[in-house]
Design an enzyme around this catalytic site. Sequence first.
Site, PDB file in Angstrom:
ATOM      1  N   GLY A  72      -2.830  85.649  39.122  1.00 48.87           N
ATOM      2  CA  GLY A  72      -3.539  86.921  39.216  1.00 48.87           C
ATOM      3  C   GLY A  72      -3.317  87.802  37.997  1.00 48.87           C
ATOM      4  O   GLY A  72      -4.235  88.465  37.511  1.00 48.87           O
ATOM      5  N   ASN A 152      -2.468  95.849  47.819  1.00 49.41           N
ATOM      6  CA  ASN A 152      -1.328  95.007  48.158  1.00 49.41           C
ATOM      7  C   ASN A 152      -0.208  95.748  48.883  1.00 49.41           C
ATOM      8  O   ASN A 152       0.676  95.125  49.442  1.00 49.41           O
ATOM      9  CB  ASN A 152      -0.764  94.347  46.892  1.00 49.41           C
ATOM     10  CG  ASN A 152      -0.528  95.338  45.779  1.00 49.41           C
ATOM     11  OD1 ASN A 152      -1.471  95.992  45.306  1.00 49.41           O
ATOM     12  ND2 ASN A 152       0.702  95.482  45.366  1.00 49.41           N
ATOM     13  N   HIS A 202      -0.692  81.549  45.084  1.00 53.54           N
ATOM     14  CA  HIS A 202       0.530  81.727  45.891  1.00 53.54           C
ATOM     15  C   HIS A 202       0.404  82.834  46.937  1.00 53.54           C
ATOM     16  O   HIS A 202       1.290  82.992  47.772  1.00 53.54           O
ATOM     17  CB  HIS A 202       1.762  81.929  45.005  1.00 53.54           C
ATOM     18  CG  HIS A 202       1.940  83.291  44.413  1.00 53.54           C
ATOM     19  ND1 HIS A 202       2.767  84.223  44.971  1.00 53.54           N
ATOM     20  CD2 HIS A 202       1.420  83.865  43.308  1.00 53.54           C
ATOM     21  CE1 HIS A 202       2.765  85.320  44.216  1.00 53.54           C
ATOM     22  NE2 HIS A 202       1.940  85.131  43.202  1.00 53.54           N
ATOM     23  N   CYS A 326       6.923  93.851  42.820  1.00 53.91           N
ATOM     24  CA  CYS A 326       7.150  94.068  41.398  1.00 53.91           C
ATOM     25  C   CYS A 326       7.858  95.382  41.146  1.00 53.91           C
ATOM     26  O   CYS A 326       8.460  95.589  40.111  1.00 53.91           O
ATOM     27  CB  CYS A 326       5.823  94.062  40.659  1.00 53.91           C
ATOM     28  SG  CYS A 326       4.696  92.849  41.308  1.00 53.91           S
TER      29      CYS A 326
HETATM   30  C1  LIG Z   1       0.341  89.414  43.532  1.00 53.50           C
HETATM   31  C2  LIG Z   1      -0.746  90.250  42.971  1.00 53.50           C
HETATM   32  C3  LIG Z   1      -1.135  90.126  41.624  1.00 53.50           C
HETATM   33  C4  LIG Z   1      -0.403  89.235  40.656  1.00 53.50           C
HETATM   34  O1  LIG Z   1      -0.684  87.879  40.886  1.00 53.50           O
HETATM   35  P1  LIG Z   1       0.317  86.770  40.274  1.00 53.50           P
HETATM   36  O2  LIG Z   1      -0.377  85.484  40.535  1.00 53.50           O
HETATM   37  O3  LIG Z   1       1.606  86.915  41.019  1.00 53.50           O
HETATM   38  O4  LIG Z   1       0.443  87.058  38.815  1.00 53.50           O
HETATM   39  C5  LIG Z   1      -2.189  90.889  41.189  1.00 53.50           C
HETATM   40  N1  LIG Z   1      -2.838  91.727  42.009  1.00 53.50           N
HETATM   41  C6  LIG Z   1      -2.509  91.878  43.307  1.00 53.50           C
HETATM   42  C7  LIG Z   1      -3.287  92.797  44.165  1.00 53.50           C
HETATM   43  C8  LIG Z   1      -1.449  91.151  43.826  1.00 53.50           C
HETATM   44  O5  LIG Z   1      -1.113  91.296  45.104  1.00 53.50           O
END
Ligand SMILES: *Cc1c(COP(=O)(O)O)cnc(C)c1O
Length: 387
Positions: A72, A152, A202, A326
Amino acid sequence: MENVIYMDHAATTPTDPEVIKAMEPWFAQQYGNPATLYSLGLLASQAVEEARAGVAAVLGAEDAEIYFTSGGTESNNWAIKGVADAHRNKGRHLITSTIEHHAVLEPMEYLEKRGYEVTRVPVDAHGLIDPESVRKAIRPDTILISIMHANNEVGTIEPIAEIGAIAREAGVLFHTDAVQSVGKIPVNVKELNVDMLSLSAHKFYGPKGVGAMYLSKRVRVTPLLHGGSQERRRRAGTLNVPGIVGLAKALQIAADQMEAEAARETALRDRLWRGLQERIPHIYLNGHPTKRLPNALNFRVEGIEGEAMILCLDMNRVGVSSGSACTTGSLEPSHVLLAMGIPAEHAHGSLRITLGRANTEQDIDYVIDTFPGIVARLREMSPVYNR
Ligand SMILES: *Cc1c(COP(=O)(O)O)cnc(C)c1O
């Protein structure tokens, strides 16, 4: 970690055993580089193209509009920096929201330091964006709007189709970070009116370190990674074949189970919230009461710190979080809760519970039984809780 009740599925999910099984052969047996021309490479390249077609079908896209990335974060960075660079002669203004993931906020700040301007549209008390505020933010030099599909931290689902219609009418490109929504609620790029969409394996029971971007064939973007001619010369680097196969398998499973699993998790979530509300005074929901991801529950507990609750729940073998994975570890209150108008001291006392496939009614009842006692003990020690 036997017997842990994991309730932090917004941070990550366990990889589905069926997904692991689908990935297995692509490590040591069919290990070819998909960019090579002999059979071993062709096998790998066929597997990647099958995965691409599978992902495209679920999202309502064409195969050639799906690009595989490392997750992501990369997809978001690529969409934002790639459009900013490719369209810099048209303008240098971008629009986003105050509640985006750091993987959108940080690339935006990066661009601001390099001469771009960014407008951040606000949210209401439920974390909802008003499409009209996006319309008002559009200027002649606006080149991109990036608004997340589902948040999120609180799970609020944004009116992406409406914002997309406004963007299209204005001739502005529209990207959505759909990392939290893909696999949980229907995501169709045509119905959502988006030009670009990020997803990450993931978050839907696939492996870590692999994601994808839907990039409409109408859109021009500058690559983020330069090198080989992989991914139609737009994303260099040897393809992560096992990861890509796993992503596609995980997405297929999530799509097949979606309706039933969403209903099941919503029922568990609502049972949990009812149970906690009945037993704990002065707790309040963060997020939208109905326009919310089926597995998401975020609430504030007056008078105590989120971190204290997390540690006490952990001692009782329950894994939850106070916000974004994070930012956990930093003492900053959540930017999402602050943007919703929640005072800093209440934002600090918030907890995020995100349910998943393995959670059962027994898990829910265990939390309903143990959590009120934890809150009562912490409140007794609290200097700020007013009994
Ligand atoms: C987890 C997340 C990301 C980051 O994705 P990764 O694959 O862990 O780099 C970005 N945006 C949102 C909304 C997320 O929940």
